[in-house]
Design a protein around this motif. Structure first.
Motif, short mmCIF file in Angstrom:
data_model
loop_
_atom_site.label_atom_id
_atom_site.label_comp_id
_atom_site.label_asym_id
_atom_site.label_seq_id
_atom_site.Cartn_x
_atom_site.Cartn_y
_atom_site.Cartn_z
N GLN A 273 0.84 -1.21 0.00
CA GLN A 273 0.00 0.00 0.00
C GLN A 273 0.87 1.25 0.00
OE1 GLN A 273 -3.06 0.40 -0.48
NE2 GLN A 273 -3.77 2.30 0.49
N THR A 274 1.92 1.24 0.79
CA THR A 274 2.82 2.40 0.84
C THR A 274 3.48 2.62 -0.51
OG1 THR A 274 3.26 2.09 3.20
CG2 THR A 274 4.85 3.39 1.94
N ARG A 275 3.94 1.55 -1.15
CA ARG A 275 4.57 1.69 -2.47
C ARG A 275 3.58 2.26 -3.48
NH1 ARG A 275 6.98 -3.30 -1.02
NH2 ARG A 275 5.36 -4.47 -2.13
N LEU A 276 2.32 1.80 -3.41
CA LEU A 276 1.31 2.30 -4.33
C LEU A 276 1.03 3.78 -4.10
CD1 LEU A 276 -0.89 1.92 -6.47
CD2 LEU A 276 -2.41 1.08 -4.67
N LEU A 277 0.87 4.18 -2.84
CA LEU A 277 0.57 5.57 -2.53
C LEU A 277 1.71 6.50 -2.92
CD1 LEU A 277 -1.28 5.30 0.89
CD2 LEU A 277 -2.26 5.79 -1.34
N LEU A 278 2.94 6.05 -2.78
CA LEU A 278 4.08 6.87 -3.17
C LEU A 278 4.08 7.13 -4.67
CD1 LEU A 278 6.91 5.36 -0.94
CD2 LEU A 278 5.95 7.66 -0.80
N ILE A 279 3.47 6.23 -5.43
CA ILE A 279 3.39 6.40 -6.89
C ILE A 279 2.19 7.25 -7.28
CG2 ILE A 279 3.01 5.20 -9.09
CD1 ILE A 279 4.49 2.79 -7.88
N SER B 104 1.71 2.50 -11.66
CA SER B 104 0.64 2.50 -10.68
C SER B 104 -0.25 1.27 -10.84
CB SER B 104 -0.20 3.78 -10.81
OG SER B 104 -0.82 3.87 -12.08
N ALA B 105 -0.48 0.83 -12.08
CA ALA B 105 -1.31 -0.35 -12.31
C ALA B 105 -0.65 -1.60 -11.74
CB ALA B 105 -1.58 -0.53 -13.80
N ALA B 106 0.66 -1.72 -11.94
CA ALA B 106 1.37 -2.89 -11.43
C ALA B 106 1.38 -2.89 -9.91
CB ALA B 106 2.81 -2.89 -11.96
N ALA B 107 1.58 -1.72 -9.29
CA ALA B 107 1.60 -1.62 -7.83
C ALA B 107 0.22 -1.93 -7.26
CB ALA B 107 2.06 -0.23 -7.40
N ALA B 108 -0.83 -1.47 -7.93
CA ALA B 108 -2.19 -1.73 -7.46
C ALA B 108 -2.51 -3.22 -7.55
CB ALA B 108 -3.20 -0.93 -8.28
#
Length: 322
Positions: free
Chosen positions: A103-109, A219-223
């Motif tokens: 979640q943190t990685r996604l939000l940072l993006i 962002s799609a990959a992180a999500a």
């Protein structure tokens, strides 16, 4: 009693989307992302806010430890260890940790403003909501009750995006400002400064969000990774709850501990709102109003729902960022 189709053994309470609860890929320190990827599920499974889902998962892990051993006439989860291994608690905590990192990685993006300001923003929203709920839970039906109910319903599915948090901060701050003197009278420790802070945080979140320009592919990959892990977490919590409902069926007060307090509050709020609307309809038609649990205060115009502009910013879909 209707016929209930048999469930394959491989899909019983001892599995998480097909993975055995004791599978080495789900053990603490194991490769949670690999296990999640093998499920092939990339949709967001949450129907409650992300923060709540994570807290309830941690609580479910603690529940397994707390009630593993029997005590007196109360059974323990240990009796179904073939379905729910002793390692289940640590495995769930490991999955939660992986979810939080994803979640943190996604939000940072996609929304770096939330990564910086989100924790404080959510704290302020929680404080204002709690103070308002305490003030208005006074057995008197007044327009502010309906306004708070509508704000809570409107933001019930908010995720962690800055747009949703920004609108929630504005809505709660607006209601708290109109009731500021009463909030202090009801609780002398209420921090009036939270109202101004909420508005400042809302402005900062909105400004920072406009400056962000995330790259779509990243962002799609992180999500997708975050959502796969959420599926693991949600399924594990569900398995623990089903097991608890069986083991503690004669001890409902224990089984209740692992159910969703958020869902209980939401259902209770829905019942109160239904009763309020029924009372208003009865008054309008000249018929006796149904009991709503609160005596009616003086008639007042129904407050408007939160600003419609929020409808373009606060996604009504799953709670976590998708």
């Amino acid at each position: 009693m209707g016929h209930r189709p048999q469930r394959p053994l491989s899909q019983g309470l001892h599995t998480v989307d097909g993975l055995e609860l004791g599978d080495r890929r789900l053990q603490a320190g194991g490769d949670e992302q690999q296990a999640a990827a093998e499920l092939g599920r990339t949709d967001n499974p949450l129907n409650i806010p992300y923060d709540i889902a994570v807290r309830e998962a941690v609580a479910a892990a603690a529940f397994v430890k707390k009630y593993w051993e029997p005590e007196g006439d109360r059974p323990g989860l240990k009796r179904v260890k073939s379905r729910l291994p002793a390692s289940s608690s640590e495995e769930l905590l490991s999955i939660v940790h992986a979810v939080q990192e994803a979640q943190t990685r996604l939000l940072l993006i996609v929304d770096p403003a939330v990564a910086d300001l989100g924790e404080r923003a959510r704290f302020v929203v929680d404080e204002l909501e709690s103070a308002l709920e305490f003030l208005l839970d006074d057995d008197v039906d007044e327009p502010a009750d309906a306004q708070l109910a509508r704000i809570r319903e409107f933001h019930a599915q908010d995720g962690q995006r800055s747009s949703a948090l920004s609108q929630a901060l504005r809505d709660y701050a607006g209601l708290a400002e109109s009731l500021k003197d009463r909030l202090v009278e009801a609780d002398e420790a209420f921090d009036v400064g939270l109202i101004a802070e909420a508005r400042k945080l809302a402005e900062d979140l909105q400004r920072r969000a406009l400056e962000a320009a995330p790259e779509a592919g990243a962002s799609a990959a992180a999500a997708a990774t975050r959502n796969q892990l959420l599926h693991l977490m949600v399924a594990r919590v569900g398995a623990i709850r089903k097991t608890a409902a069986h083991v503690f069926r004669r001890h409902p007060e224990v089984a209740r501990e692992v159910t969703s307090a958020y869902e209980r509050r939401r259902r209770a709020a829905a019942r109160r709102e239904k009763a309020r609307k029924a009372a208003e309809a009865g008054q309008a038609s000249g018929k006796p109003a149904e009991a709503s649990g609160k005596p009616a205060a003086g008639a007042a115009p129904t407050p408007a729902a939160p600003a419609t502009a929020a409808q373009t910013t606060a996604a009504p879909a799953p709670a976590a960022t998708s």
